[in-house]
Each structure stands twice: as structure tokens, then as C-alpha cells.
Design an enzyme around this catalytic site. Structure first.
Site, PDB file in Angstrom:
ATOM      1  N   LEU A 105      27.364  45.770  35.905  1.00 37.75           N
ATOM      2  CA  LEU A 105      28.401  46.298  35.290  1.00 37.75           C
ATOM      3  C   LEU A 105      27.903  47.278  34.341  1.00 37.75           C
ATOM      4  CD1 LEU A 105      30.190  42.801  34.101  1.00 37.75           C
ATOM      5  CD2 LEU A 105      31.052  44.593  35.781  1.00 37.75           C
ATOM      6  N   ASP A 106      28.509  48.445  33.959  1.00 36.12           N
ATOM      7  CA  ASP A 106      27.873  49.497  33.259  1.00 36.12           C
ATOM      8  C   ASP A 106      27.914  48.946  31.696  1.00 36.12           C
ATOM      9  OD1 ASP A 106      30.395  50.443  31.899  1.00 36.12           O
ATOM     10  OD2 ASP A 106      30.874  51.396  33.670  1.00 36.12           O
ATOM     11  N   LEU A 107      27.218  49.951  31.028  1.00 39.35           N
ATOM     12  CA  LEU A 107      26.879  49.651  29.658  1.00 39.35           C
ATOM     13  C   LEU A 107      28.327  49.191  28.958  1.00 39.35           C
ATOM     14  CD1 LEU A 107      24.866  49.687  26.987  1.00 39.35           C
ATOM     15  CD2 LEU A 107      25.668  52.132  26.763  1.00 39.35           C
ATOM     16  N   ASN A 108      29.326  49.986  29.049  1.00 39.51           N
ATOM     17  CA  ASN A 108      30.482  49.824  28.203  1.00 39.51           C
ATOM     18  C   ASN A 108      31.572  48.818  28.925  1.00 39.51           C
ATOM     19  OD1 ASN A 108      29.741  51.707  26.124  1.00 39.51           O
ATOM     20  ND2 ASN A 108      30.325  53.374  27.444  1.00 39.51           N
ATOM     21  N   THR A 109      31.142  48.263  29.999  1.00 35.48           N
ATOM     22  CA  THR A 109      31.938  47.410  30.533  1.00 35.48           C
ATOM     23  C   THR A 109      31.537  45.799  30.409  1.00 35.48           C
ATOM     24  OG1 THR A 109      32.481  48.807  32.593  1.00 35.48           O
ATOM     25  CG2 THR A 109      32.952  46.463  33.009  1.00 35.48           C
TER      26      THR A 109
END
Length: 246
Positions: A105-109
Site C-alpha cells: 500500500l503506498d504512503l498515502n493509502t
């Protein structure tokens, strides 16, 4: 009975099969003191080391799986040159093996992230051929039309191939934002965000709520993990059509 070295090492939880293959190609995996090759078969009585660390091929530790509620602001990486927080800072230590994440999951997810000591299981759960469903809650900035919904479901040509998602339901818009529940069956990098961006819309909140047969518990707070019981681990093996398990 012999088996391919990358498969055996992944099953022991050394790392994901893909990572092990990279180490093999780089000469970091030795069998009886010599660099091995991709696909090399071993019996299990050899001396094997990975990146200088000996591996006990006879180890038979129980498979463990964690379900972690990843918060916004953490990355799914062990090595972080910018010294940002990583999910691995929050996980319990292992006596042997390592935690392998099932996708990223990316940083903002935020939301549900599975981690396991069985790299072979992680590989199978991520494999596109399994078609495991991923479900998300997403807040979209902009106007969502019927044409956009139809286009997303039929498939959009992105730079790395065609991708599609299904919008399961939508809430009433609040200002210029709309919350949706969406589902797709692949895990390419930033795929949910890129699909909406292809329609001229922006995702400003993204939460994964389900992976395959398991859902994010409503009571699990961000930054907290739970260890799955054997019954749920078995569900994952069956969903991944993996040839091992409890």
C-alpha cells in the site's frame, strides 16, 4: 525429493520468491559454497546461505500470518533512506525467517495489509492468475458520471496495460467529494488511483478493506495488528490454491 531452491526458500519464509530470484541472479545465494542458478533443485541436505546468512533447510516452523491496519504515513519497505516510518517497525520479532508482505500500500493509502512467514503463500496470493478480489473505500474528488463508471468496468488502457475496477456502491456526494466502495482483482502499483486519474478525477482518500476471503475488522485501529488463527490461514491457502498450509 528435490525442489527448486527459490520455492523452498520462499516456503521457509526467507523472503518472497521474486526477491529470492533477484538474490540468486546477483550471486547472493550459495549452495555448498558455490553460487546457485535460477531453478536449481536441491534435496534439503545442502549447505545454503542467503546474502551471507546460513539457512536451516530442515526448519519446519508453523506458518504465521498477520493482518495489519496500515495507517497513512507508513511505507511498506524494510530499507528507508529518508528514515520514514515503515510497517516493519510495528511488527513482532521472529526467531527465524522474516515477514513477507502480501503486496503493498503506498504512503498515502491505509487499510488492510497481510504479512506472512511463508513467502510461497505471499507469492500465490499476489499472483494475477489467482484473481483474488481487493476491496477499497475511496473518496473521489470530482463528478462521477455513468459514462465514467461504465468505462472503468469495461477497462482502461494504462501505460502498463488494460485495467478495470467495479464500483459496488456510491454514497451521496458531499460537496465535490464522493465516497465509493470499489473492487478489483489485481494489485499493480497505485492502480486504483491511476484508474480514477485516467478519467480526470482525483482520489484523496483510499482505504483497503478486504483482500480475498478476509476483511479488515471494524474494531482494528490503525497501527495495530492481529495474528490470524489456523482456520483463517487455511482460508488464504485455499483461496490462493497453494499446495501447502495448516
Amino acid at each position: 525429493m528435490s525442489q527448486r531452491i527459490q520455492k523452498l526458500l520462499a516456503h521457509l519464509g526467507v523472503a518472497s520468491r521474486r526477491q529470492i530470484e533477484c538474490w540468486i541472479e546477483a550471486g547472493g545465494v550459495l549452495v555448498n559454497g558455490e553460487c546457485c542458478v535460477l531453478g536449481q533443485r536441491i534435496r534439503g541436505d545442502e549447505r545454503v546461505s542467503v546474502c551471507g546468512t546460513p539457512v536451516d533447510l530442515q526448519a519446519r516452523v508453523p506458518v504465521r500470518v498477520l493482518l495489519y491496519h496500515k495507517p497513512v504515513g507508513e511505507i511498506v519497505s524494510r530499507r528507508e533512506p529518508q528514515q520514514r516510518a515503515t510497517i516493519f517497525d510495528q511488527l513482532p520479532d521472529l526467531e527465524s525467517g522474516r515477514w513477507v508482505s502480501v503486496g503493498r500500500l503506498d504512503l498515502n493509502t491505509s487499510g488492510m495489509l497481510l504479512l506472512t512467514t511463508d513467502g510461497m503463500l505471499a507469492h500465490a496470493l499476489m499472483h494475477p492468475a489467482r484473481g483474488l478480489e481487493r476491496e477499497y473505500r475511496v473518496r473521489v474528488h470530482g463528478t462521477i458520471t455513468h459514462e465514467i463508471l461504465s468505462c472503468l468496468q469495461q477497462g482502461v488502457q494504462l501505460e502498463d496495460g488494460i485495467a478495470r475496477l467495479t464500483v459496488l456502491d456510491m454514497q451521496k456526494p458531499s460537496g465535490t467529494n464522493t465516497w465509493c466502495r470499489v473492487m478489483l482483482t489485481e494489485g499493480r502499483n497505485r492502480i486504483v488511483r491511476r484508474l480514477w486519474e485516467s478519467q480526470g478525477l482525483e482520489v484523496n482518500r483510499l482505504v483497503r478493506t478486504r483482500y480475498g476471503p478476509l476483511a479488515l475488522p471494524a474494531t482494528l485501529r490503525p497501527g495495530v495488528w492481529i495474528e490470524l488463527p489456523a482456520s483463517q490461514i487455511g482460508q488464504l491457502y485455499r483461496a490462493a490454491r497453494c499446495d501447502s498450509g495448516p
